[in-house]
Motif scaffolding. Sequence first.
Motif, PDB file in Angstrom:
ATOM      1  N   ILE A  26       0.867  -1.186   0.000  1.00 21.54           N
ATOM      2  CA  ILE A  26       0.000   0.000   0.000  1.00 21.54           C
ATOM      3  C   ILE A  26       0.901   1.233   0.000  1.00 21.54           C
ATOM      4  CG2 ILE A  26      -1.808   1.266   1.235  1.00 21.54           C
ATOM      5  CD1 ILE A  26      -2.560  -1.353   2.608  1.00 21.54           C
ATOM      6  N   THR A  27       0.590   2.170  -0.909  1.00 21.39           N
ATOM      7  CA  THR A  27       1.392   3.397  -1.023  1.00 21.39           C
ATOM      8  C   THR A  27       0.519   4.602  -0.705  1.00 21.39           C
ATOM      9  OG1 THR A  27       2.702   2.363  -2.782  1.00 21.39           O
ATOM     10  CG2 THR A  27       2.894   4.753  -2.531  1.00 21.39           C
ATOM     11  N   THR A  28       1.041   5.492   0.131  1.00 22.18           N
ATOM     12  CA  THR A  28       0.301   6.699   0.487  1.00 22.18           C
ATOM     13  C   THR A  28       0.584   7.801  -0.522  1.00 22.18           C
ATOM     14  OG1 THR A  28       2.093   7.495   1.906  1.00 22.18           O
ATOM     15  CG2 THR A  28       0.397   6.101   2.929  1.00 22.18           C
ATOM     16  N   GLN A  29      -0.126   8.918  -0.398  1.00 19.01           N
ATOM     17  CA  GLN A  29       0.058  10.027  -1.340  1.00 19.01           C
ATOM     18  C   GLN A  29       1.404  10.723  -1.167  1.00 19.01           C
ATOM     19  OE1 GLN A  29      -3.949  11.803  -0.423  1.00 19.01           O
ATOM     20  NE2 GLN A  29      -4.043  12.013  -2.652  1.00 19.01           N
ATOM     21  N   ASP A  30       2.063  10.535  -0.039  1.00 20.94           N
ATOM     22  CA  ASP A  30       3.406  11.124   0.151  1.00 20.94           C
ATOM     23  C   ASP A  30       4.499  10.082  -0.129  1.00 20.94           C
ATOM     24  OD1 ASP A  30       2.795   9.541   2.263  1.00 20.94           O
ATOM     25  OD2 ASP A  30       3.250  11.017   3.818  1.00 20.94           O
ATOM     26  N   ASP A  31       4.183   9.065  -0.975  1.00 20.78           N
ATOM     27  CA  ASP A  31       5.142   8.058  -1.458  1.00 20.78           C
ATOM     28  C   ASP A  31       5.709   7.141  -0.369  1.00 20.78           C
ATOM     29  OD1 ASP A  31       4.844   8.739  -4.093  1.00 20.78           O
ATOM     30  OD2 ASP A  31       6.478  10.207  -4.075  1.00 20.78           O
ATOM     31  N   LYS A  32       5.010   6.955   0.698  1.00 26.51           N
ATOM     32  CA  LYS A  32       5.422   5.973   1.692  1.00 26.51           C
ATOM     33  C   LYS A  32       4.807   4.616   1.326  1.00 26.51           C
ATOM     34  CE  LYS A  32       5.971   9.133   5.617  1.00 26.51           C
ATOM     35  NZ  LYS A  32       5.510   9.460   6.995  1.00 26.51           N
ATOM     36  N   VAL A  33       5.649   3.599   1.361  1.00 22.05           N
ATOM     37  CA  VAL A  33       5.220   2.264   0.932  1.00 22.05           C
ATOM     38  C   VAL A  33       5.157   1.345   2.151  1.00 22.05           C
ATOM     39  CG1 VAL A  33       5.697   0.312  -0.569  1.00 22.05           C
ATOM     40  CG2 VAL A  33       6.293   2.630  -1.318  1.00 22.05           C
ATOM     41  N   PHE A  34       4.079   0.590   2.270  1.00 14.70           N
ATOM     42  CA  PHE A  34       3.896  -0.348   3.379  1.00 14.70           C
ATOM     43  C   PHE A  34       3.608  -1.741   2.800  1.00 14.70           C
ATOM     44  CE2 PHE A  34       2.858   3.842   4.941  1.00 14.70           C
ATOM     45  CZ  PHE A  34       3.462   3.888   6.202  1.00 14.70           C
ATOM     46  N   LEU A  35       4.387  -2.709   3.246  1.00 14.52           N
ATOM     47  CA  LEU A  35       4.300  -4.073   2.711  1.00 14.52           C
ATOM     48  C   LEU A  35       3.249  -4.893   3.464  1.00 14.52           C
ATOM     49  CD1 LEU A  35       8.127  -4.840   2.338  1.00 14.52           C
ATOM     50  CD2 LEU A  35       6.555  -3.956   0.589  1.00 14.52           C
ATOM     51  N   ILE A  36       2.488  -5.686   2.708  1.00 13.82           N
ATOM     52  CA  ILE A  36       1.496  -6.589   3.298  1.00 13.82           C
ATOM     53  C   ILE A  36       2.175  -7.942   3.554  1.00 13.82           C
ATOM     54  CG2 ILE A  36      -0.751  -7.733   2.979  1.00 13.82           C
ATOM     55  CD1 ILE A  36      -1.049  -4.758   3.097  1.00 13.82           C
ATOM     56  N   PRO A  37       2.066  -8.510   4.742  1.00 18.40           N
ATOM     57  CA  PRO A  37       2.661  -9.823   5.009  1.00 18.40           C
ATOM     58  C   PRO A  37       2.130 -10.893   4.043  1.00 18.40           C
ATOM     59  CG  PRO A  37       1.935  -8.783   7.044  1.00 18.40           C
ATOM     60  CD  PRO A  37       1.417  -7.947   5.934  1.00 18.40           C
ATOM     61  N   GLU A  38       2.981 -11.856   3.752  1.00 16.10           N
ATOM     62  CA  GLU A  38       2.656 -12.913   2.775  1.00 16.10           C
ATOM     63  C   GLU A  38       1.338 -13.618   3.106  1.00 16.10           C
ATOM     64  OE1 GLU A  38       3.511 -15.088  -0.697  1.00 16.10           O
ATOM     65  OE2 GLU A  38       4.791 -13.526   0.167  1.00 16.10           O
ATOM     66  N   GLU A  39       1.131 -13.909   4.382  1.00 16.09           N
ATOM     67  CA  GLU A  39      -0.057 -14.679   4.770  1.00 16.09           C
ATOM     68  C   GLU A  39      -1.353 -13.867   4.701  1.00 16.09           C
ATOM     69  OE1 GLU A  39       2.072 -13.365   8.617  1.00 16.09           O
ATOM     70  OE2 GLU A  39       2.573 -14.043   6.586  1.00 16.09           O
ATOM     71  N   TYR A  40      -1.235 -12.536   4.492  1.00 16.04           N
ATOM     72  CA  TYR A  40      -2.429 -11.697   4.418  1.00 16.04           C
ATOM     73  C   TYR A  40      -2.604 -11.057   3.036  1.00 16.04           C
ATOM     74  CZ  TYR A  40      -2.296 -12.032   9.532  1.00 16.04           C
ATOM     75  OH  TYR A  40      -2.278 -12.498  10.811  1.00 16.04           O
ATOM     76  N   GLN A  41      -1.913 -11.575   2.032  1.00 16.90           N
ATOM     77  CA  GLN A  41      -1.935 -10.933   0.720  1.00 16.90           C
ATOM     78  C   GLN A  41      -3.119 -11.353  -0.152  1.00 16.90           C
ATOM     79  OE1 GLN A  41       1.826 -11.443  -1.262  1.00 16.90           O
ATOM     80  NE2 GLN A  41       2.932 -10.061   0.135  1.00 16.90           N
ATOM     81  N   ALA A  42      -3.710 -12.489   0.106  1.00 16.10           N
ATOM     82  CA  ALA A  42      -4.836 -12.955  -0.733  1.00 16.10           C
ATOM     83  C   ALA A  42      -5.948 -11.911  -0.749  1.00 16.10           C
ATOM     84  CB  ALA A  42      -5.362 -14.284  -0.210  1.00 16.10           C
ATOM     85  N   VAL A  43      -6.406 -11.560  -1.956  1.00 16.36           N
ATOM     86  CA  VAL A  43      -7.396 -10.484  -2.087  1.00 16.36           C
ATOM     87  C   VAL A  43      -8.727 -10.866  -1.445  1.00 16.36           C
ATOM     88  CG1 VAL A  43      -8.433 -11.196  -4.289  1.00 16.36           C
ATOM     89  CG2 VAL A  43      -8.221  -8.758  -3.750  1.00 16.36           C
TER      90      VAL A  43
END
Length: 370
Positions: A26-43
């Motif tokens: 997930i990327t915010t409007q100020d270009d900060k990127v946050f990674l989703i853990p592998e086990e929670y990535q399924a849409v």
Amino acid sequence: MEKLKFTFEVKPSTDGKSNYIAVTSITTQDDKVFLIPEEYQAVSLHKHIQTSKTFTTVKNTLKKRYQSRGVWIKMTEGILQTYMDEDDNMIFQDQLLEETTQEQLAIASKKCSEDPIVKILEKLVEGQQNREKQSIKKLADRFVIEKFDGKNSSAYQWMSVFEKECERFNITQDEEKIEIFRLFLEKSCNDWYSSMMIKLGLQSEWSEWKSSFLQTYASKGWTTSKYALSFKYQSGSLLEYAVKKEKLLLEVRKTIDEGTLIDIIAAGLPDFITDRINKEEIEHTKHLFNALGRLEHLVTRKKFIKKREDTKPIKEKCGICEKLKKGIRYHSEDSCWFKTKMNTEKDKKQIKLINNSELECELQCEDQKN
């Protein structure tokens, strides 16, 4: 914060046989990127994202394994509560997300793409996908469904069976369903498929194809229902009649209860058959089929007796042969060999009688003149 950028990627499942769409970051409007853990990535775990119109476009775009797209989605109350806490920290499933930068993410992605093992895996995956496409026709041969030609009793029933067969063989992607759908169409339905391919293309939603198919071929009148209800036994096998009647009724209404089904099938049978069946013993259609199998000899014997009566020899004396003293012979007078001779003799006698009458009349006239 008005919107967030979500990165979607097509990843292989644990068994490697199917794919799923994952939310990787997930990327915010100020270009900060946050990674989703592998086990929670399924849409499937991200319910609020699935309901957005943007996700529908993403789903139609991502077709191949390892494809990825980053899209902006407007913040809603549900998304805000799911991905941000009261202090504006990025969270998911009550876990703080790991923060990174665009540069670090790009470097990691480049290293991963240059890794020889990754390249080998990509080639293997590509080869597997090609083999899967080649085996679609072989897979279709295993489908337990008849082909649709536009004259099948119920388009709704046929479509339901088709989708269940797709589920049985793990055909979940819209593109795969549309591709294999073509193999089960016949006659004019192939023209309809070609027209749809021109209008929508292969990379479209299966729901559009399904809706158009049902609108085109679903029966909107009562003809099919009336035929199924009025179908009666005429001749042949009793069991074949019962099986066909059951199929017609189920195609019209799959949810019909078994008691009603039995009653309607029995209503189309002759009385001399139903009189020999105890209704209280018939709880399922298989019981009725079994009973009809035991009564098949009644309809076959009736045919045999009728055939013997039709070929019964003639036992009438020939009057012509008897008059001509040719002996007692058993055949019809129309086929008698002496019939022509007898008719000729009758004609001669008639001529003689006519001539005698004419002479008598002339003599009487002459006597009166004299």
